[in-house]
Write a protein that holds these residues in place. Structure first.
Motif, PDB file in Angstrom:
ATOM      1  N   UNK B 337       0.861  -1.175   0.000  1.00 48.96           N
ATOM      2  CA  UNK B 337       0.000   0.000   0.000  1.00 48.96           C
ATOM      3  C   UNK B 337       0.899   1.226   0.000  1.00 48.96           C
ATOM      4  N   UNK B 338       0.667   2.099  -0.948  1.00 48.74           N
ATOM      5  CA  UNK B 338       1.472   3.309  -1.015  1.00 48.74           C
ATOM      6  C   UNK B 338       0.785   4.424  -0.245  1.00 48.74           C
ATOM      7  N   UNK B 339       1.467   4.943   0.750  1.00 49.77           N
ATOM      8  CA  UNK B 339       0.954   6.037   1.570  1.00 49.77           C
ATOM      9  C   UNK B 339       1.760   7.293   1.274  1.00 49.77           C
ATOM     10  N   UNK B 340       1.144   8.435   1.526  1.00 56.99           N
ATOM     11  CA  UNK B 340       1.848   9.689   1.330  1.00 56.99           C
ATOM     12  C   UNK B 340       1.486  10.614   2.479  1.00 56.99           C
ATOM     13  N   UNK B 341       2.474  11.306   2.976  1.00 56.10           N
ATOM     14  CA  UNK B 341       2.223  12.250   4.044  1.00 56.10           C
ATOM     15  C   UNK B 341       3.502  12.979   4.386  1.00 56.10           C
ATOM     16  N   UNK B 342       3.518  13.563   5.544  1.00 59.40           N
ATOM     17  CA  UNK B 342       4.656  14.372   5.953  1.00 59.40           C
ATOM     18  C   UNK B 342       4.670  14.429   7.466  1.00 59.40           C
ATOM     19  N   UNK B 343       5.758  14.927   8.006  1.00 56.43           N
ATOM     20  CA  UNK B 343       5.805  15.145   9.448  1.00 56.43           C
ATOM     21  C   UNK B 343       4.617  16.014   9.861  1.00 56.43           C
ATOM     22  N   UNK B 344       4.274  16.977   9.016  1.00 56.25           N
ATOM     23  CA  UNK B 344       3.196  17.916   9.331  1.00 56.25           C
ATOM     24  C   UNK B 344       1.825  17.249   9.358  1.00 56.25           C
ATOM     25  N   UNK B 345       1.696  16.031   8.832  1.00 56.81           N
ATOM     26  CA  UNK B 345       0.396  15.353   8.790  1.00 56.81           C
ATOM     27  C   UNK B 345       0.406  14.063   9.611  1.00 56.81           C
ATOM     28  N   UNK B 346       1.214  14.034  10.680  1.00 54.86           N
ATOM     29  CA  UNK B 346       1.259  12.870  11.570  1.00 54.86           C
ATOM     30  C   UNK B 346       1.624  11.608  10.791  1.00 54.86           C
ATOM     31  N   UNK B 347       2.366  11.722   9.713  1.00 53.47           N
ATOM     32  CA  UNK B 347       2.648  10.574   8.857  1.00 53.47           C
ATOM     33  C   UNK B 347       1.632  10.511   7.729  1.00 53.47           C
ATOM     34  N   UNK B 348       1.065   9.317   7.469  1.00 53.50           N
ATOM     35  CA  UNK B 348       0.236   9.144   6.271  1.00 53.50           C
ATOM     36  C   UNK B 348      -0.990  10.055   6.240  1.00 53.50           C
ATOM     37  N   UNK B 349      -1.185  10.728   5.126  1.00 54.07           N
ATOM     38  CA  UNK B 349      -2.377  11.553   4.915  1.00 54.07           C
ATOM     39  C   UNK B 349      -3.218  10.971   3.783  1.00 54.07           C
ATOM     40  N   UNK B 350      -2.560  10.370   2.813  1.00 55.31           N
ATOM     41  CA  UNK B 350      -3.288   9.737   1.711  1.00 55.31           C
ATOM     42  C   UNK B 350      -2.815   8.299   1.546  1.00 55.31           C
ATOM     43  N   UNK B 351      -3.647   7.518   0.876  1.00 54.60           N
ATOM     44  CA  UNK B 351      -3.315   6.130   0.570  1.00 54.60           C
ATOM     45  C   UNK B 351      -3.740   5.856  -0.857  1.00 54.60           C
ATOM     46  N   UNK B 352      -2.931   5.093  -1.571  1.00 57.08           N
ATOM     47  CA  UNK B 352      -3.291   4.766  -2.949  1.00 57.08           C
ATOM     48  C   UNK B 352      -4.166   3.519  -2.929  1.00 57.08           C
ATOM     49  N   UNK B 353      -5.471   3.747  -2.734  1.00 56.19           N
ATOM     50  CA  UNK B 353      -6.426   2.641  -2.619  1.00 56.19           C
ATOM     51  C   UNK B 353      -6.814   2.120  -4.000  1.00 56.19           C
ATOM     52  N   UNK B 354      -7.063   0.811  -4.064  1.00 58.79           N
ATOM     53  CA  UNK B 354      -7.482   0.192  -5.322  1.00 58.79           C
ATOM     54  C   UNK B 354      -8.808   0.792  -5.776  1.00 58.79           C
ATOM     55  N   UNK B 355      -8.935   1.076  -7.039  1.00 60.29           N
ATOM     56  CA  UNK B 355     -10.164   1.603  -7.622  1.00 60.29           C
ATOM     57  C   UNK B 355     -10.829   0.497  -8.448  1.00 60.29           C
ATOM     58  N   UNK B 356     -12.165   0.586  -8.607  1.00 64.08           N
ATOM     59  CA  UNK B 356     -12.868  -0.489  -9.331  1.00 64.08           C
ATOM     60  C   UNK B 356     -12.270  -0.794 -10.705  1.00 64.08           C
ATOM     61  N   UNK B 357     -11.780   0.237 -11.430  1.00 59.54           N
ATOM     62  CA  UNK B 357     -11.314  -0.025 -12.795  1.00 59.54           C
ATOM     63  C   UNK B 357      -9.928  -0.675 -12.831  1.00 59.54           C
ATOM     64  N   UNK B 358      -9.304  -0.867 -11.677  1.00 54.44           N
ATOM     65  CA  UNK B 358      -7.997  -1.525 -11.670  1.00 54.44           C
ATOM     66  C   UNK B 358      -8.088  -2.969 -12.149  1.00 54.44           C
ATOM     67  N   UNK B 359      -9.254  -3.581 -11.995  1.00 58.50           N
ATOM     68  CA  UNK B 359      -9.377  -4.978 -12.412  1.00 58.50           C
ATOM     69  C   UNK B 359      -9.189  -5.126 -13.916  1.00 58.50           C
ATOM     70  N   UNK B 360      -9.375  -4.015 -14.661  1.00 60.61           N
ATOM     71  CA  UNK B 360      -9.203  -4.079 -16.124  1.00 60.61           C
ATOM     72  C   UNK B 360      -7.751  -3.826 -16.538  1.00 60.61           C
ATOM     73  N   UNK B 361      -6.872  -3.538 -15.593  1.00 62.36           N
ATOM     74  CA  UNK B 361      -5.496  -3.155 -15.944  1.00 62.36           C
ATOM     75  C   UNK B 361      -4.585  -4.377 -16.010  1.00 62.36           C
ATOM     76  N   UNK B 362      -3.523  -4.264 -16.779  1.00 61.36           N
ATOM     77  CA  UNK B 362      -2.471  -5.267 -16.710  1.00 61.36           C
ATOM     78  C   UNK B 362      -1.714  -5.052 -15.400  1.00 61.36           C
ATOM     79  N   UNK B 363      -0.936  -6.048 -15.004  1.00 57.14           N
ATOM     80  CA  UNK B 363      -0.170  -5.928 -13.762  1.00 57.14           C
ATOM     81  C   UNK B 363       0.720  -4.691 -13.812  1.00 57.14           C
TER      82      UNK B 363
END
Lengths: 554, 554
Positions: B337-363
């Motif tokens: 899981x890819x997270x993004x944040x900063x010291x200013x945001x207590x660590x993780x502020x966003x997460x790269x969550x799977x989206x429904x259309x990912x099932x149509x993608x190649x690896x």
């Protein structure tokens, strides 16, 4: 240098104030806004053939809020809803709070007079009615002095809310028409104060008028997160609505599911065939329900069952599940979590979590442990057992009986318009549940009985729950309720009312007594046994006061 | 009737006030108190052969709080700690806030002068020192004008804190002696105001003095729950400490793990052999780390690997992981899981969550998507991309570059003693991250670069991250950093610095250029390539300012 008249503020209290960047009042509405932004294309709600994505759900909620606002609904106005577990019920849990208004979910199993009482007492300005309950709503509305804004949701027959006039809801605004005229980008700001009232839930008291527990935006937000963490809800979860959403706002799961990014599957009626079919069709991972729901699932005839290969997590509460039902459910592929709470605690307050020493137990011992009420959810501050007179905690010895006390941000604000009941219930820094129980060395609380459900026989206290737990283990018994029967010699004796499993003959009384004698102290064994269907409240709880009357008349 | 001079209060605002029963200021300390009450016998922390149960952890924290209080530490006093990922580091995250004091975790990779700066700037009253860093601490302490209370934690050599005098920490109080004299039932009340300061984290700025981000009790509590929900932490989880706890207070995971009732496994040094061994030995389910940690795991030689059969969830952040490293990790049994944040945001502020259309993608397409920064955590109010001048959101078109803005309760209170930097950073209702990126139609934000990392060549903007992402796909390349090199014709051209994999020969420059030409626009292809080890900051980030100087001097 600081002026000697103004003491210098501490560096950690200087220039570090709340700003719109770092402080937002907690509200469950924000969870949906975030869900729509984070995974708008994901299916949020399934209802039959309908699929509503997170983006669509958010848009529909904003349309509804906009439509209600256009009809004069605003801050702290009460909006009641009488509906089954349908998408519109979920929508109301977001749209009404968007306006700062208060949602009042009504129990569809109640009679018109009680519904009219709630509408009057809660000061409802509007009523959303599922067409399947149109006749009930019409009878309740007829008892009111002034008309309400009535919005009709198409029932199981259709979505357009048409054809309702014949049901006595003349002049009702069709729900979908309201949404069509609403603004999908309706701006909402959230409450300025997270303590603001959010929901009004009337308790189904067995005596006296219902009391209206009031929830706050803060409490619902925290309960949503606490539920998600405790029950393991995540973005892959699929939640089936076997629990009535009018019951403690569905234990706060309409918000918990959205916080987790899960998919909610609607269900109008708790019927085993539909439950099995939906579990298999949608890969349901989680469901909640009273023990009676588990019983229905466990005793479903073979032709109503659809096979599924995965494990379904099943949380139960509202009454203690018997160890028998837990065992049966686990053997069927369910993983049971026993939760305990009340309308006053936004639904679940404690969970019977596995303890390290459970690995040393036999399966039967483990099922008995799982029937305990357990320990505080992460978002509750504390769950203790205390002396109701002194409020001193009882020893954690598993035997001293006291009252279960709860404390934390997920306890109601109080009862609407009832300062006396509020003061009595939230007294001395604790919510007094009225449930009597013991505190175990491992921290779990266990209900022995409601104060009035203790049977006192020959000076000995008998927990009716304990006797019921044993009776439920008998292979022929589906439901058991034990109450006190007045007795000239003993003061009271235990009297058992039993419902047998479908297609099963009632056992002989002598056999049942022998079964009990092997499993409990002699003075606890029921002296009277009655077979037949048990009277239940609108929320599925057994009406012990009815049985007490029957026992007295025997 | 209400007096006409006092307008009647609304029924939903009458008799429904906050009381100790239904309102408790949020603080992460309560999570441990609840953990000890709910599952005291469960193992909370594993460190080598040591096992610390939840009840013991709570007792040790209360002892530490009591010992510090006895030595004069109280509300808003700063307590610094210089330690590896050891149990005492977790303990400090509860004991210091119990006193209402402020914990200041220090980066062990910093030089003595910078540590001395933090101690002075933060007004530290006490310093807890892991014996392994005694010499570093002693050098820093020698730069201070006044002595501090120093508490010595036994390092990797032993637990008793003995033998530290030789390291220049004369007079230090041994940690275990302090605990022994402390009270395991030390009463603590939590902050009266949940906005109270909790932690002080200095950012590892590449230029200028470090800035001290201040966290609140409220923010840390909410971030703990948000982390648990996002990363799927539950009572069955086992969390391995591959992320430095001094880094944004371990992204708030010392609190998240306890909120979930998980077990934390300590780890002094990030070494692949130990990571594999602990994963297999303790059934580790979750770990976090910068992409460099993933690289170490992915490139571990065969003899350092221990086989494990389960899936390990691995969250990464601090820098964007390349799609190559995500693929390798997933092939090894990790779920990234890819997270993004900063010291200013207590660590993780966003997460790269799977989206429904990912099932149509190649690896490969999916791995590229996973390298995006993603969407707001449930507990963050919003993550957007906006024009840094006007603060207007950019179109969600995946191509318009703007600055990533964050807003919510998990954004810092501000920088200690630096109102200008605070006002600049938390301006107009948003935390301005300084990261430039685009906003995709599905809601995901994607960093294109730090403002200063954009290369402008012939009037075209080149994202150094995009070029690095391609270079990292070359089979010989382990790490890539691309910076601007001044050029008389083009203004700037991309210059690549590359670290090759262990035991691998650097590729020919012509081959590398051809590799890039196949995969990016011609103007983006590096004009200069340099092989060798890359300079890194104390937190493992590549020091681009050093490389920029080198590129300028080429």
């Amino acid at each position: 240098m600081p002026d000697s008249a103004t003491p210098p503020r501490h560096p950690f209290e200087t220039g570090l104030d709340r700003t719109p960047a770092n402080y937002v009042p907690l509200t469950p509405v924000s969870l949906l806004a975030r869900g729509a932004a984070a995974h708008g294309a994901k299916v949020a709600v399934i209802d039959g053939d309908r699929r509503i994505t997170y983006a669509e759900l958010y848009g529909r909620c904003r349309r509804l809020a906009s439509g209600l606002a256009a009809r004069g609904i605003g801050r702290l106005d009460t909006v009641a809803i009488l509906a089954a577990n349908i998408p519109e019920m979920i929508e109301a849990h977001y749209a009404v709070p968007m306006l700062g208004a208060v949602l009042n979910p009504l129990n569809t199993r109640l009679d018109a007079a009680t519904i009219a009482f709630s509408l009057r007492h809660g000061g409802a300005r509007a009523l959303l009615v599922d067409a399947d309950y149109a006749a009930l709503a019409a009878r309740a509305l007829a008892e009111l002095d002034a008309p309400l804004l009535v919005i009709a949701i198409g029932g199981s027959a259709g979505l357009d809310g048409a054809g309702l006039d014949g049901d006595g809801l003349d002049g009702a605004v069709p729900y979908e028409a309201l949404l069509e005229g609403g603004d999908p980008d309706h701006p909402w700001t959230g409450p300025a104060d997270e303590w603001q009232s959010l929901c009004l839930l009337y308790t189904s008291g067995t005596t006296g008028d219902p009391k209206g527990a009031v929830y706050s935006h803060r409490g619902a937000y925290l309960q949503a997160l606490g539920n998600a963490v405790t029950f393991g809800l995540g973005a892959d979860s699929v939640y089936l609505w076997t629990l009535p959403m009018f019951h403690c706002s569905g234990w706060s799961y309409p918000w918990a599911c959205v916080a987790a990014g899960a998919t909610q599957v609607c269900l109008r009626k708790v019927e085993p065939a539909a439950i099995f079919r939906l579990i298999a069709a949608h890969g349901v991972t989680h469901l909640c329900g009273a023990p009676i729901v588990l019983s229905l699932i466990a005793h479903a005839p073979a032709h109503e069952r659809t096979a599924f290969a995965h494990t379904v997590r099943c949380a139960t509460g509202g009454a203690a599940p018997s160890s028998t039902i837990i065992r049966t459910m686990e053997e069927m592929g369910f993983r049971v979590t026993h939760l305990y709470g009340a309308t006053e605690s936004y639904g679940p307050a404690t969970a019977c979590l596995a303890q390290p020493d459970w690995t040393d137990l036999t399966a039967d011992e483990r099922y008995l442990r799982m029937a305990r009420q357990g320990v505080a959810l992460a978002t509750l501050d504390a769950a203790i057992v205390a002396d109701p007179e002194t409020a001193e905690p009882v020893p954690r010895d598993g035997s001293t009986v006291g009252e279960i006390f709860l404390r934390g941000n997920t306890i109601m604000k109080g009862y609407l318009g009832n300062p006396e009941a509020t003061a009595r219930t939230l007294a001395g820094g604790w919510y007094r549940t009225g449930d009597l129980g013991v505190w175990h060395p491992d921290g779990a609380v266990e209900i022995k009985d409601r104060a009035k459900d203790i049977i006192i026989s020959g000076g000995e206290n008998i927990s009716s729950l304990e006797v019921e737990e044993v009776l439920m283990r008998h292979p022929a018994v589906m439901l058991a309720a034990v109450v006190a029967r007045p007795d000239a010699t003993w003061g009271e004796t235990p009297c058992a009312f039993l419902e047998v499993k479908p297609g099963t003959e009632p056992p002989e009384e002598a056999e049942l007594v022998a079964f009990c004698r092997e499993r409990m102290a002699r003075f606890k064994v029921p002296k009277t046994v009655v077979f037949g269907p048990l009277p239940k409240t609108s929320t599925g709880k057994i009406q012990k006061f009815v049985l007490r009357d029957q026992a007295r008349a025997l």
